[in-house]
Every structure is written in C-alpha cells, then in structure tokens.
Write an enzyme that holds these catalytic residues in place. Sequence first.
Site, PDB file in Angstrom:
ATOM      1  N   ASP A 142      12.996   8.329  29.751  1.00 58.73           N
ATOM      2  CA  ASP A 142      11.716   8.576  30.426  1.00 58.73           C
ATOM      3  C   ASP A 142      10.526   8.440  29.467  1.00 58.73           C
ATOM      4  OD1 ASP A 142      10.144   9.187  32.676  1.00 58.73           O
ATOM      5  OD2 ASP A 142      11.463  10.823  33.301  1.00 58.73           O
ATOM      6  N   ASP A 146       6.942   7.209  40.202  1.00 62.01           N
ATOM      7  CA  ASP A 146       8.048   7.791  40.950  1.00 62.01           C
ATOM      8  C   ASP A 146       7.913   7.543  42.447  1.00 62.01           C
ATOM      9  OD1 ASP A 146       8.495  10.871  39.019  1.00 62.01           O
ATOM     10  OD2 ASP A 146       8.826   8.770  38.506  1.00 62.01           O
TER      11      ASP A 146
END
Length: 427
Positions: free
Chosen positions: A184, A239
């Site tokens: 991430d 996202d």
Amino acid sequence: MEAPRLRLRLPFLLLVALVVSPPAVAAAASRMRIEPLPTAALRRLYDTSNYGKLQLNNGLALTPQMGWNSWNFFACNINETVIRDTADALVSTGLADLGYNYVNIDDCWSNVKRGKKDQLLPDPKTFPSGIKDLADYVHGKGLKLGIYSDAGIFTCQVRPGSLHHEKADAAIFASWGVDYLKYDNCYNLGIKPKDRYPPMRDALNSTGRQIFYSLCEWGQDDPALWAGKVGNSWRTTDDIQDTWKSMTDIADKNNKWASYAGPGGWNDPDMLEVGNGGMTFAEYRAHFSIWALMKAPLLIGCDVRNMTKETMEILSNKEVIQVNQDPLGVQGRRILGQGKNGCQEVWAGPLSGNRLAVVLWNRCEESANIIVKLPSVGLDGSSPYSVRDLWKHETLSENVVGTFGAQVDVHDCKMYIFTPAVTVASS
C-alpha cells in the site's frame, strides 16, 4: 456491512514518465511471446503498442490474478479463523476450481509494534498461531496465501510499514510461505513511488521464493507508465466503494491505461464488490463483466462463507472468467457510447483464436436497445460470426453479419463472444 476505510495520506511529488530504452523493450517483448492481433482493423482499435514491453519477468501473472481479499467486507475485523474458514469455503463452493486461488489478508494482521529484533509480528490476539501455520493450512487446501504491507512507515491502519525494512520483511514473508504481497501507499513521507516500490521488488526477488507483487499506489502517479517493470499488478485508481457511481467511475479511469496491460503485469481497478449489498444484481453483473473484460484482477471482496445464490451465480460464471483469463492478455476497453449522454456503451476486447469479447453496457436510467455495427469494434462487416451469450450460456446465432444489437435493462449488460464463422484472412 462494509466497514469504512480510513486513509491517512501525506503529500506526493509528481512522477515523470518512465523512458524505456529500445534494447530493454525488445528484450522484454521477446520474453512475453506476444501473439499479434490478426487483422489491421483490430490492431487500429486495440492499441497494443505497450503490450508485453514492461512487464516484470518473474514468471507470475501470465493471466490476471484471481482470489479473495479480506478488506472490502471485513476491514480490520479479521482473524485466523476467518482466513481458514474462507479457504475452506473457496474449496467447498467450487470457486477454487474456477481459479480463485489467492487467499489474501489485508491490513490489521500484524501487531501494532515490531518485535525486539525489529521484526514484523502477527497480532497475538487475532493470529495467535502465526502466519506460517496459516500458510501451511491454506497450502494444504491447494490455495495460496497473500499478505499486506505498506511502502510507508505505517500501514493505512497504523500498523508497522515496510519502508526502509524491505529486505527483512520480504525475508520473513518468504519464511512464512507467503505467495502474494499487496503493498500500500500510506504514510510514505512524500517519497516518490518510483523510489519506494522497487526496493521491495528487489527484496522479494532476493528471497528465492516466487511472490506475486501487487502495487497499491492508488493511481496517483500514473503507475501504468512505470510500474510494469516493478510489479505484477498496479492500482490505477483510488479505493472502490460498493456503489454504482464508484464502480462506474473506476471503470472509466482504468480504461485510460488499457494499452499497458499484458501477460506479466495488469492494471488493477481494485477488488470486486460483488455480493456486499450496495448494488443490484444487474449492477453487480455489469461490474463483474467489465472487470473480466478489462483483464482486471478478480479478487472477491465479499464473505464467501455466506454468499447468496445470486452472488455465486455471478462469481462462478466460467465463461466470463475465461474471458478474463484468456492467454492473449489484451485488455478490453470502451469503444463507443450511444444515445443520450453516451450512456449506451459498447466495450470490447480481442481474445485468442481470432475471437472478440463484446459487452453492451446500459449505464442509462432506462432500458435501451444497444446496436453495434461490427466494423466499429474491429470485425469484418461482410463476414458471418457466431455469437455466444455468456450470461445465458447459449449460442444465439451462427450467422451474424454487419450489425448486432440487444435490449439491455437499466444498469445491466449483455456479454458476448464473436467467433468467425469462416476463416478471416489477416490483412
């Protein structure tokens, strides 16, 4: 219900486009064994100028990855029992046999602090048996285990990140038997992604274990331009949320980078929301169809232990999955929009065997008759085609010539494969 995701982010610097030397391009292309598109019409419509040139050559991701990820449904509410039960469910439902073989643990698996030797540790309350034991269990089911870390000093949920710990963390992942790393982008100290992501690639490769490397950079610095030589997939968007608007916006953003996907490295518009309750059956069917056509990773994001019949029907559609896993590996894309605001859309992409996958996608607020002229998607307008409906699982016609159309319900889609009824010569 889906738990909200909290992202804490620091400013980023702009990434300049990567320039690849011609010798490097030629060498990479030769490794990928590129199958050329069969006709000039297809080559004009489906730009493959970047296809096979940049992909990381670690032997993985010859087709997009398939599996399950814990985040969309469970967020931080995960533990080793959930992971074991999910592995069991992938096998018992038959999803594993269809190719869903990665069981990926997202954020919150680790202890909030590193150990005395500065090593990553599993959370003792939720993963008391350790990741090695869990990996052994998943491997015993014929599946693979994925894990999560961050190219920053912390993960997005403020667990230890791997920035400046790449070699040690990669070594411990390998020692546990991990097969996949999602990496991430939180708490990154403003360091350019092209400087933060390659060290973990090198560290993973140095372990001697094949570990799928999934870059989760959120598309902020156009990773399609540089990430192909770094990872096996790269997030092109922020996202996804379990809403029609989020899903459609993300599909449009990912479409921009279609020419950069290919065997070894894939554009990643984020995980599937199918089955989480925020969209209708028709919207989920469109979501799955477009992700499959775009050669996106098919990572289930719902609770596979408690799926509805409708969710299983979508996720287990073998014919749609085969489009996603087609060895030609050319990402399908939006070809045209029709009607008011262009919301009657045609998406398409070439497949092996001179076939073409076509999705008629109705993003309008009323039912629509979507008609496509075959030359507009790269097919010969005077030759006959066999048309297979992938959701009805039946061949509609063996002799479609010139045009084709169908009535498509609101926010729904129809998905087809067009196969030449006679041999079409290359031009």
